[in-house]
Structures are given as structure tokens and as C-alpha cells.
Design a protein around this motif. Structure first.
Motif, PDB file in Angstrom:
ATOM      1  N   ASP A  13       5.032  10.025  -6.954  1.00  0.00           N
ATOM      2  CA  ASP A  13       6.104  10.260  -7.920  1.00  0.00           C
ATOM      3  C   ASP A  13       5.543  10.554  -9.303  1.00  0.00           C
ATOM      4  O   ASP A  13       6.028  11.444 -10.003  1.00  0.00           O
ATOM      5  CB  ASP A  13       7.044   9.052  -7.994  1.00  0.00           C
ATOM      6  CG  ASP A  13       7.931   8.917  -6.770  1.00  0.00           C
ATOM      7  OD1 ASP A  13       8.061   9.902  -6.013  1.00  0.00           O
ATOM      8  OD2 ASP A  13       8.482   7.818  -6.576  1.00  0.00           O
ATOM      9  N   VAL A  14       4.524   9.807  -9.709  1.00  0.00           N
ATOM     10  CA  VAL A  14       3.910  10.017 -11.020  1.00  0.00           C
ATOM     11  C   VAL A  14       3.279  11.401 -11.086  1.00  0.00           C
ATOM     12  O   VAL A  14       3.423  12.118 -12.085  1.00  0.00           O
ATOM     13  CB  VAL A  14       2.877   8.910 -11.327  1.00  0.00           C
ATOM     14  CG1 VAL A  14       2.036   9.257 -12.541  1.00  0.00           C
ATOM     15  CG2 VAL A  14       3.579   7.573 -11.526  1.00  0.00           C
ATOM     16  N   ARG A  15       2.603  11.812 -10.018  1.00  0.00           N
ATOM     17  CA  ARG A  15       1.991  13.144  -9.984  1.00  0.00           C
ATOM     18  C   ARG A  15       3.051  14.239 -10.079  1.00  0.00           C
ATOM     19  O   ARG A  15       2.900  15.200 -10.831  1.00  0.00           O
ATOM     20  CB  ARG A  15       1.170  13.325  -8.713  1.00  0.00           C
ATOM     21  CG  ARG A  15      -0.220  12.797  -8.835  1.00  0.00           C
ATOM     22  CD  ARG A  15      -1.086  13.216  -7.640  1.00  0.00           C
ATOM     23  NE  ARG A  15      -1.837  12.052  -7.247  1.00  0.00           N
ATOM     24  CZ  ARG A  15      -1.715  11.392  -6.109  1.00  0.00           C
ATOM     25  NH1 ARG A  15      -0.891  11.813  -5.183  1.00  0.00           N
ATOM     26  NH2 ARG A  15      -2.426  10.325  -5.854  1.00  0.00           N
ATOM     27  N   LYS A  16       4.130  14.091  -9.294  1.00  0.00           N
ATOM     28  CA  LYS A  16       5.202  15.084  -9.320  1.00  0.00           C
ATOM     29  C   LYS A  16       5.815  15.179 -10.712  1.00  0.00           C
ATOM     30  O   LYS A  16       6.090  16.270 -11.206  1.00  0.00           O
ATOM     31  CB  LYS A  16       6.291  14.728  -8.308  1.00  0.00           C
ATOM     32  CG  LYS A  16       5.945  15.050  -6.896  1.00  0.00           C
ATOM     33  CD  LYS A  16       7.102  14.703  -5.975  1.00  0.00           C
ATOM     34  CE  LYS A  16       6.727  14.879  -4.523  1.00  0.00           C
ATOM     35  NZ  LYS A  16       7.837  14.475  -3.637  1.00  0.00           N
ATOM     36  N   TYR A  38       0.834  -1.203   0.000  1.00  0.00           N
ATOM     37  CA  TYR A  38       0.000   0.000   0.000  1.00  0.00           C
ATOM     38  C   TYR A  38       0.870   1.256   0.000  1.00  0.00           C
ATOM     39  O   TYR A  38       0.649   2.190  -0.785  1.00  0.00           O
ATOM     40  CB  TYR A  38      -0.919  -0.014   1.221  1.00  0.00           C
ATOM     41  CG  TYR A  38      -1.777   1.215   1.352  1.00  0.00           C
ATOM     42  CD1 TYR A  38      -2.910   1.381   0.557  1.00  0.00           C
ATOM     43  CD2 TYR A  38      -1.453   2.227   2.257  1.00  0.00           C
ATOM     44  CE1 TYR A  38      -3.704   2.510   0.669  1.00  0.00           C
ATOM     45  CE2 TYR A  38      -2.233   3.357   2.369  1.00  0.00           C
ATOM     46  CZ  TYR A  38      -3.348   3.495   1.580  1.00  0.00           C
ATOM     47  OH  TYR A  38      -4.126   4.614   1.686  1.00  0.00           O
ATOM     48  N   MET A  39       1.883   1.278   0.829  1.00  0.00           N
ATOM     49  CA  MET A  39       2.766   2.441   0.896  1.00  0.00           C
ATOM     50  C   MET A  39       3.573   2.594  -0.395  1.00  0.00           C
ATOM     51  O   MET A  39       3.791   3.710  -0.872  1.00  0.00           O
ATOM     52  CB  MET A  39       3.709   2.329   2.111  1.00  0.00           C
ATOM     53  CG  MET A  39       2.981   2.444   3.443  1.00  0.00           C
ATOM     54  SD  MET A  39       1.992   3.952   3.598  1.00  0.00           S
ATOM     55  CE  MET A  39       3.262   5.182   3.647  1.00  0.00           C
ATOM     56  N   ALA A  40       4.002   1.473  -0.965  1.00  0.00           N
ATOM     57  CA  ALA A  40       4.744   1.542  -2.221  1.00  0.00           C
ATOM     58  C   ALA A  40       3.886   2.139  -3.329  1.00  0.00           C
ATOM     59  O   ALA A  40       4.361   2.964  -4.123  1.00  0.00           O
ATOM     60  CB  ALA A  40       5.242   0.151  -2.616  1.00  0.00           C
ATOM     61  N   TRP A  41       2.628   1.750  -3.399  1.00  0.00           N
ATOM     62  CA  TRP A  41       1.731   2.306  -4.418  1.00  0.00           C
ATOM     63  C   TRP A  41       1.490   3.787  -4.181  1.00  0.00           C
ATOM     64  O   TRP A  41       1.448   4.580  -5.131  1.00  0.00           O
ATOM     65  CB  TRP A  41       0.396   1.550  -4.454  1.00  0.00           C
ATOM     66  CG  TRP A  41       0.489   0.330  -5.303  1.00  0.00           C
ATOM     67  CD1 TRP A  41       0.512  -0.964  -4.877  1.00  0.00           C
ATOM     68  CD2 TRP A  41       0.603   0.281  -6.721  1.00  0.00           C
ATOM     69  NE1 TRP A  41       0.634  -1.815  -5.947  1.00  0.00           N
ATOM     70  CE2 TRP A  41       0.687  -1.082  -7.089  1.00  0.00           C
ATOM     71  CE3 TRP A  41       0.650   1.240  -7.716  1.00  0.00           C
ATOM     72  CZ2 TRP A  41       0.815  -1.498  -8.412  1.00  0.00           C
ATOM     73  CZ3 TRP A  41       0.772   0.832  -9.031  1.00  0.00           C
ATOM     74  CH2 TRP A  41       0.851  -0.522  -9.364  1.00  0.00           C
TER      75      TRP A  41
END
Length: 79
Positions: A24-27, A15-18
Motif C-alpha cells: 500500500d505504501v509503495r502504491k 507477516y502478511m499484514a506487513w
């Protein structure tokens, strides 16, 4: 079952990895959008400079030199 699953370490780690991946994808998307916006602003500024130079009666070569655009790009603005 959900309550029990919440406390399993492997589930928590996944869950934390996702969540980290999503952040990261948003940034990365925000950075790409900002970079594209900056590039568009630079291009629009160069086009405005070339148009102003042409309106002042400068040659296509001079307008290209002032704006940083290519001769072809400035010639297309003349039309």
C-alpha cells in the motif's frame, strides 16, 4: 526455531499484514509521484505557452489568458 515460527498463525498474519502495508505504501508513493509529474508537465506546458505568446508579441495579459498562468508569473517570464 525459524522453521517452527513460520507455521504459527499469528506470525503468518503479522507477516502478511506487513507485506500488505508495504505494498500500500509503495502504491501510494507511485501515485503521488505520478500526480507530481503530471502537475509539473502541466506547469511546464503553461510556461512554454506563455513564452511563445510573449515571443509572438502578445501582451502579458493575453499570454496569461492563453496559458492560464497569473499575470505575475507571466511577468516573471519576461525578465
Amino acid at each position: 526455531m525459524v522453521q517452527a515460527k513460520k507455521f504459527e498463525q499469528t506470525f503468518f498474519n503479522e507477516y502478511m499484514a506487513w507485506n500488505l502495508h508495504d505494498m500500500d505504501v509503495r502504491k501510494q508513493g507511485i501515485q503521488q509521484g505520478l500526480q507530481q509529474g503530471i502537475q509539473q508537465g502541466i506547469l511546464q506546458s503553461a510556461i512554454a505557452s506563455a513564452r511563445n505568446a510573449l515571443a509572438l508579441g502578445l501582451s502579458v495579459q493575453q499570454a496569461a489568458q492563453i496559458s492560464g498562468l497569473s499575470l505575475e508569473e507571466v511577468q516573471s517570464l519576461q525578465k
